[in-house]
Design a protein around this motif. Structure first.
Motif, PDB file in Angstrom:
ATOM      1  N   LEU A 106       7.530 -14.479  15.939  1.00 29.19           N
ATOM      2  CA  LEU A 106       6.809 -13.403  16.612  1.00 29.19           C
ATOM      3  C   LEU A 106       5.367 -13.350  16.142  1.00 29.19           C
ATOM      4  O   LEU A 106       5.073 -13.544  14.959  1.00 29.19           O
ATOM      5  CB  LEU A 106       7.486 -12.056  16.344  1.00 29.19           C
ATOM      6  N   ARG A 107       4.478 -13.029  17.085  1.00 31.91           N
ATOM      7  CA  ARG A 107       3.064 -12.869  16.772  1.00 31.91           C
ATOM      8  C   ARG A 107       2.569 -11.451  17.079  1.00 31.91           C
ATOM      9  O   ARG A 107       1.579 -11.016  16.537  1.00 31.91           O
ATOM     10  CB  ARG A 107       2.236 -13.876  17.576  1.00 31.91           C
ATOM     11  N   PHE A 159      11.516  -8.662  10.360  1.00 32.25           N
ATOM     12  CA  PHE A 159      10.109  -8.535  10.006  1.00 32.25           C
ATOM     13  C   PHE A 159       9.948  -8.570   8.485  1.00 32.25           C
ATOM     14  O   PHE A 159      10.628  -7.819   7.774  1.00 32.25           O
ATOM     15  CB  PHE A 159       9.515  -7.222  10.526  1.00 32.25           C
ATOM     16  N   ALA A 160       9.072  -9.441   8.005  1.00 37.66           N
ATOM     17  CA  ALA A 160       8.674  -9.428   6.606  1.00 37.66           C
ATOM     18  C   ALA A 160       7.488  -8.474   6.498  1.00 37.66           C
ATOM     19  O   ALA A 160       6.349  -8.831   6.807  1.00 37.66           O
ATOM     20  CB  ALA A 160       8.303 -10.827   6.136  1.00 37.66           C
ATOM     21  N   THR A 161       7.771  -7.229   6.106  1.00 46.63           N
ATOM     22  CA  THR A 161       6.753  -6.186   6.135  1.00 46.63           C
ATOM     23  C   THR A 161       5.960  -6.148   4.844  1.00 46.63           C
ATOM     24  O   THR A 161       6.381  -6.654   3.800  1.00 46.63           O
ATOM     25  CB  THR A 161       7.399  -4.809   6.367  1.00 46.63           C
ATOM     26  N   GLU A 162       4.794  -5.506   4.926  1.00 48.84           N
ATOM     27  CA  GLU A 162       3.936  -5.343   3.763  1.00 48.84           C
ATOM     28  C   GLU A 162       4.222  -4.034   3.030  1.00 48.84           C
ATOM     29  O   GLU A 162       3.909  -3.903   1.851  1.00 48.84           O
ATOM     30  CB  GLU A 162       2.473  -5.384   4.205  1.00 48.84           C
ATOM     31  N   SER A 163       4.825  -3.063   3.740  1.00 51.24           N
ATOM     32  CA  SER A 163       5.057  -1.748   3.136  1.00 51.24           C
ATOM     33  C   SER A 163       6.484  -1.566   2.623  1.00 51.24           C
ATOM     34  O   SER A 163       6.741  -0.697   1.812  1.00 51.24           O
ATOM     35  CB  SER A 163       4.764  -0.650   4.164  1.00 51.24           C
ATOM     36  N   VAL A 164       7.430  -2.378   3.124  1.00 55.07           N
ATOM     37  CA  VAL A 164       8.825  -2.262   2.715  1.00 55.07           C
ATOM     38  C   VAL A 164       9.245  -3.550   2.030  1.00 55.07           C
ATOM     39  O   VAL A 164       8.956  -4.644   2.519  1.00 55.07           O
ATOM     40  CB  VAL A 164       9.747  -1.985   3.934  1.00 55.07           C
TER      41      VAL A 164
END
Length: 257
Positions: A106-107, A159-164
């Motif tokens: 995904l982008r 999703f590889a998130t930045e906040s979690v």
């Protein structure tokens, strides 16, 4: 090649979209009935009577989903892989089941309408379907058909998130449906290369939609045109040749005793 356009008009209820799709499908079948009558007249002498038999094959195509675009706003093709197994009811009708899957990086950061920021994303779609394929033309040289299918699918967004910490996962299910036109050119059996007639070249194009979305309020959409061009393998011709080979060997052994 036929690619159906998408009905996307503001103010048009979903019910009327469904009615329009149904009318379009009925129209295709009206055309198929006329084409089949003409085809039967042309090649009814070439087709032997056929009983119920098994068919199977691999499936690879490219799907243009509405929610998948490049930086310039153009739709990008997504590779779809799968397989299907069916039954020939007679020379003109085939029914069966199939399975397909999509693995797509995904982008778009706002695809699911969620305020998240991620460094990497992945969409996994898996769907099973039942299909019906009426043939307009079927002879030793060409196959022309109008396959339709409907099924059940599952979606998984990672999703590889930045906040979690770790990976954020969202799952859902949807009901896919599709219609298309398939044209296959069959290779001839040459004297020294009889196995060549096991192969052919297929062109397949159509339109896929979702009767039920997995995330109704998101921008994820499984509606789009698709196409496929590539080699095909005729399982029926292969087994016919294998049976003929075994029959010839038995006759040769019987004659030698």
């Amino acid at each position: 090649m036929m690619i159906c356009g998408e009905l996307k008009q503001e103010g048009v209820p979903d019910m009327w979209r469904s009615i329009t799709y149904s009318f379009f499908i009925c129209w295709l079948y009206s055309i198929s009935g006329w084409s089949q009558t003409v085809s039967d007249t042309l090649d009814k002498q070439q087709e032997p009577a056929q009983k119920i038999s098994l068919t199977a094959g691999l499936d690879r195509r490219f799907l243009f989903l509405k929610d998948t675009k490049d930086l310039e706003g153009l739709k990008m093709p997504i590779r779809v892989n799968g397989a299907r197994v069916g039954l020939w009811l007679n020379n003109r009708h085939q029914v069966g089941i199939g399975y397909s899957f999509i693995r797509q990086p995904l982008r778009q950061h706002n695809l699911l309408e969620e305020p998240i920021s991620f460094s990497a994303g992945l969409r996994r779609l898996n769907f099973f379907m039942i299909y019906y394929e009426p043939f307009l033309v079927r002879n030793d040289r060409w196959d022309v058909s109008l396959p339709v299918d409907i099924g059940w699918g599952t979606s998984r967004y990672e999703f590889a998130t930045e906040s979690v910490r770790g990976t954020l996962v969202k799952t859902g299910n949807f009901i896919p449906a599709g219609i298309g036109i398939s044209v296959t050119a069959k290779l001839p059996a040459l004297p020294k290369f009889k196995a060549l007639h096991w192969l052919g070249v297929n062109a397949y194009a159509g339109y896929r939609t979702a009767l039920k979305q997995d995330f109704p309020d998101s921008r994820a959409s499984y509606r789009g045109a698709f196409y496929s061009i590539g080699p095909t393998f005729f399982l029926g011709r292969f087994w016919d040749d294998v049976r003929d080979w075994h029959r010839s060997r038995r006759q040769a052994r019987s004659g030698g005793k």
